[in-house]
Design a protein around this motif. Structure first.
Motif, PDB file in Angstrom:
ATOM      1  N   SER A 295      -6.482  -7.306 -12.704  1.00 28.67           N
ATOM      2  CA  SER A 295      -5.020  -7.408 -12.728  1.00 28.67           C
ATOM      3  C   SER A 295      -4.351  -6.145 -13.232  1.00 28.67           C
ATOM      4  CB  SER A 295      -4.579  -8.609 -13.585  1.00 28.67           C
ATOM      5  OG  SER A 295      -4.928  -8.407 -14.942  1.00 28.67           O
ATOM      6  N   ARG A 296      -5.128  -5.265 -13.903  1.00 25.99           N
ATOM      7  CA  ARG A 296      -4.545  -4.018 -14.388  1.00 25.99           C
ATOM      8  C   ARG A 296      -5.563  -2.898 -14.340  1.00 25.99           C
ATOM      9  NH1 ARG A 296      -3.812  -5.703 -20.736  1.00 25.99           N
ATOM     10  NH2 ARG A 296      -5.221  -7.478 -20.679  1.00 25.99           N
ATOM     11  N   GLY A 297      -5.071  -1.659 -14.326  1.00 29.98           N
ATOM     12  CA  GLY A 297      -5.946  -0.502 -14.222  1.00 29.98           C
ATOM     13  C   GLY A 297      -6.438  -0.031 -15.560  1.00 29.98           C
TER      14      GLY A 297
ATOM     15  N   ARG B 131      -1.852  -0.623  -6.325  1.00 31.90           N
ATOM     16  CA  ARG B 131      -1.685   0.817  -6.545  1.00 31.90           C
ATOM     17  C   ARG B 131      -3.030   1.520  -6.652  1.00 31.90           C
ATOM     18  NH1 ARG B 131       2.639  -0.761  -9.846  1.00 31.90           N
ATOM     19  NH2 ARG B 131       1.301  -0.734 -11.689  1.00 31.90           N
ATOM     20  N   GLN B 132      -3.970   0.895  -7.355  1.00 32.63           N
ATOM     21  CA  GLN B 132      -5.300   1.496  -7.495  1.00 32.63           C
ATOM     22  C   GLN B 132      -5.969   1.675  -6.131  1.00 32.63           C
ATOM     23  OE1 GLN B 132      -7.762  -0.276 -10.836  1.00 32.63           O
ATOM     24  NE2 GLN B 132      -5.956  -1.581 -10.970  1.00 32.63           N
TER      25      GLN B 132
ATOM     26  N   THR C 125      -2.398  -8.114  -8.093  1.00 30.30           N
ATOM     27  CA  THR C 125      -1.197  -7.598  -8.742  1.00 30.30           C
ATOM     28  C   THR C 125      -0.765  -6.275  -8.108  1.00 30.30           C
ATOM     29  OG1 THR C 125      -2.527  -6.417 -10.361  1.00 30.30           O
ATOM     30  CG2 THR C 125      -1.839  -8.666 -10.933  1.00 30.30           C
ATOM     31  N   GLN C 126       0.456  -5.859  -8.418  1.00 29.68           N
ATOM     32  CA  GLN C 126       0.928  -4.563  -7.963  1.00 29.68           C
ATOM     33  C   GLN C 126       0.058  -3.446  -8.532  1.00 29.68           C
ATOM     34  OE1 GLN C 126       3.298  -3.818  -5.650  1.00 29.68           O
ATOM     35  NE2 GLN C 126       3.306  -6.029  -5.328  1.00 29.68           N
ATOM     36  N   SER C 127      -0.450  -3.627  -9.742  1.00 33.42           N
ATOM     37  CA  SER C 127      -1.342  -2.629 -10.336  1.00 33.42           C
ATOM     38  C   SER C 127      -2.614  -2.477  -9.514  1.00 33.42           C
ATOM     39  CB  SER C 127      -1.701  -3.041 -11.776  1.00 33.42           C
ATOM     40  OG  SER C 127      -2.702  -2.187 -12.308  1.00 33.42           O
TER      41      SER C 127
ATOM     42  N   SER D 297      -3.953   0.860 -18.531  1.00 32.70           N
ATOM     43  CA  SER D 297      -3.405  -0.199 -19.381  1.00 32.70           C
ATOM     44  C   SER D 297      -4.421  -0.640 -20.430  1.00 32.70           C
ATOM     45  CB  SER D 297      -2.966  -1.388 -18.534  1.00 32.70           C
ATOM     46  OG  SER D 297      -4.069  -2.024 -17.924  1.00 32.70           O
TER      47      SER D 297
END
Length: 268
Positions: free
Chosen positions: A53-55, A106-107, A101-103, A58
């Protein structure tokens, strides 16, 4: 009697995060000292997380907020493993619909992959992640794409993600919903598959014998280490409890209450 000398001979420590080093915004006692001890002994570590959910940025910010210095190079996520898998399988040019997720998106875009949110496009593969921005529209799109014959990949099979107040549904739970609707299951990329440990060992130029995977889940962390042919250490600070051990499959090589207990062994 556990062979603790074997633990002290390890050079590369592959560490889960949630339930292993911290829970939500609470760093477990001894975790920071444990990480410092690894490096002071000439070893190294990599944080392996299924959470897509996050890179890494974060996670760096979170660890620093918790009092642990970290760099993006310290992390290997299931999204990193997904990118490596797509390139290895010749899928780098495929058009992907990502339930994530948007994160995460983006990755993947930064890695040069092609994404779309249009279910009517010529989508080659559906990719499922731990989507904290999940909508019913995404679920409906996923069913349509799977019934249309799109390839199906998932970053991880975790049923739940731990929080300070309990658990929330993770990627595996959403994939279970889609299986009920479509009778299709994904190719899983992250833990319990061996790709993440293999990538970490290759990057660090360390052998399987010198590597230890530490985590709190049997069916992801411990299974991933077993599938990669490395020793595993289960900590009882997260999802798995002591009463789960008799029926656990695979069995961990070592079991300890938490990383503070492992620190005591390394320093003894």
């Amino acid at each position: 009697m556990p062979d603790f000398a074997r633990l002290r001979a390890k050079r590369l420590f592959l560490l889960d995060l949630d339930g292993t080093l911290y829970l939500d915004e609470r760093l477990f006692d001894g975790a920071a000292d444990f990480l410092r001890a690894i490096r002071s002994r000439g070893g190294t570590y990599r944080f392996l997380t299924n959470n897509s959910s996050r890179g890494a940025e974060s996670y760096v910010e979170k660890l620093r907020r918790l009092g642990v210095e970290a760099e993006t190079s310290d992390f290997l996520t299931s999204v990193d493993a997904l990118i490596a898998h797509l390139h290895a399988q010749g899928m780098a040019e495929k058009l992907l619909y990502v339930c994530g997720t948007q994160s995460m998106k983006r990755q993947l875009t930064q890695a040069g992959l092609r994404l779309t949110d249009d279910r009517d496009a010529a989508v080659d593969a559906l990719v499922m992640g731990f989507d904290t921005e999940l909508t019913f529209q995404k679920l409906e799109d996923a069913c349509i794409l799977l019934n249309r014959g799109a390839d199906y990949l998932a970053t991880n099979p975790d049923w739940v993600c731990p929080t300070a107040y309990g658990f929330v549904p993770d990627c595996g739970s959403v994939c279970e919903m889609l299986w009920r609707a479509t009778s299709l299951r994904p190719i899983v990329i992250g833990k319990p598959e061996p790709l993440m440990p293999q990538l970490a060992m290759l990057e660090a130029s360390v052998s399987a014998r010198e590597t230890l995977l530490v985590g709190d889940r049997i069916y992801t962390d411990i299974a991933s280490g077993a599938n990669a042919g490395i020793d595993t250490l289960l900590v009882l600070s997260g999802e798995t409890k002591e009463e789960d051990l008799p029926t656990a499959d695979p069995q961990p090589t070592f079991v300890l209450p938490d990383v503070a207990a492992l620190l005591n062994i390394l320093e003894s």
